[in-house]
Design an enzyme around this catalytic site. Structure first.
Site: not given
Length: 271
Positions: A145, A158
């Site tokens: 990401s 995350y």
């Protein structure tokens, strides 16, 4: 025309394949001539996708319903990767996210996030890497990401899990490139998928800066075709990444010092 009469590039195993980015990867890779093994928790969605892709492409599409946070289920997928010689591509797409801070999140949910985003991805990669190296061919696509770099934007666990995927990809490239194994790490920014519903920020799907899953995957595959090791579809100037990565690597030799830097010496020790 049946799948058996169509030339194939092997089989791609895709995790988190029932919707979003994983489902688009399934569509695109089937159209590129790959048979598929689709892995996800939602049996109904998996079977519907498999039926649609078989009808549209003639490819062989099988499904495995599995929760990759379940050790037995994860071990089953590991065994498939070790034993099915048809597999030529692994897409580690399964993951979950959050947008909340350490003060508001449940630590058990964070542990589950680590299990899916890090542990499952690592174990599946470790299962297939020796197989691909032994054959001298194969491709591993790991979905990281943009927050693996822009770590302050979302939930800290995350972001850290996606930083892990990026770092892991660098070492995989180091260890496997000369074995004929291709590693690509993909860093999506905001993408219009159900990820945001689960993460608790559904409105992000409607933002003007949010990319469609179709554009994301098409860009990622274009990057793969171009030989990119790291693909960031939303980054408009690729030289920005090249310079950032060069600066990071340039730090490495500067760490090799037996003596502390002068700024850490006591005032009486400074010259």
């Amino acid at each position: 025309m049946t799948a058996s009469t169509i030339s194939t590039k092997g089989t791609a195993l895709i995790t988190g394949a029932s919707s979003g980015i994983g489902a688009v990867y399934a569509d695109r890779l089937a159209k590129r001539g790959y048979d598929l093994i689709l892995v996800a928790r939602n049996a109904e969605r998996l079977n519907a996708l498999a039926s649609r892709l078989t009808a549209a492409t003639g490819r062989s599409v099988s499904t495995i319903v599995a929760d990759l946070n379940d050790k037995a289920a994860l071990a089953k997928i590991e065994n498939v990767l070790r034993e099915d010689s048809r597999i030529t591509v692994l897409v580690n797409n399964a993951g979950v996210g959050s947008v909340t801070s350490v003060l508001n999140d449940n630590v058990d949910e964070m542990e589950a996030m680590i299990g899916l985003n890090i542990t499952a991805l690592t174990r599946l990669t470790y299962a297939v890497a020796p197989v691909f190296a032994g054959k001298g061919a194969g491709t591993i696509i790991n979905i990281s990401s943009a927050v693996g770099i822009a770590v302050e934007l979302l939930n800290g666990v995350y972001s850290a899990s996606k930083s892990y995927v990026l770092s892991f990809g660098h070492t995989l490239q180091r260890d496997l490139a000369d074995k004929g194994v291709r590693i690509q790490t993909v860093l999506p920014a905001a993408t219009a998928t159900e990820f945001w519903d689960v993460a608790g920020y559904a409105q992000q799907k409607e933002a003007a800066s949010t990319m469609t899953a179709e554009d994301l995957v098409d860009s990622a595959l274009a990057g793969l075709d171009q030989g990119e090791l790291v693909t960031i579809p939303t980054l408009q100037d690729g030289d920005d990444w090249t310079r950032w990565e060069a600066a990071r690597r340039a730090l490495t030799p500067k760490f090799a010092n037996a003596n502390p830097a002068p700024r850490y010496l006591l005032p009486t020790e400074r010259v």
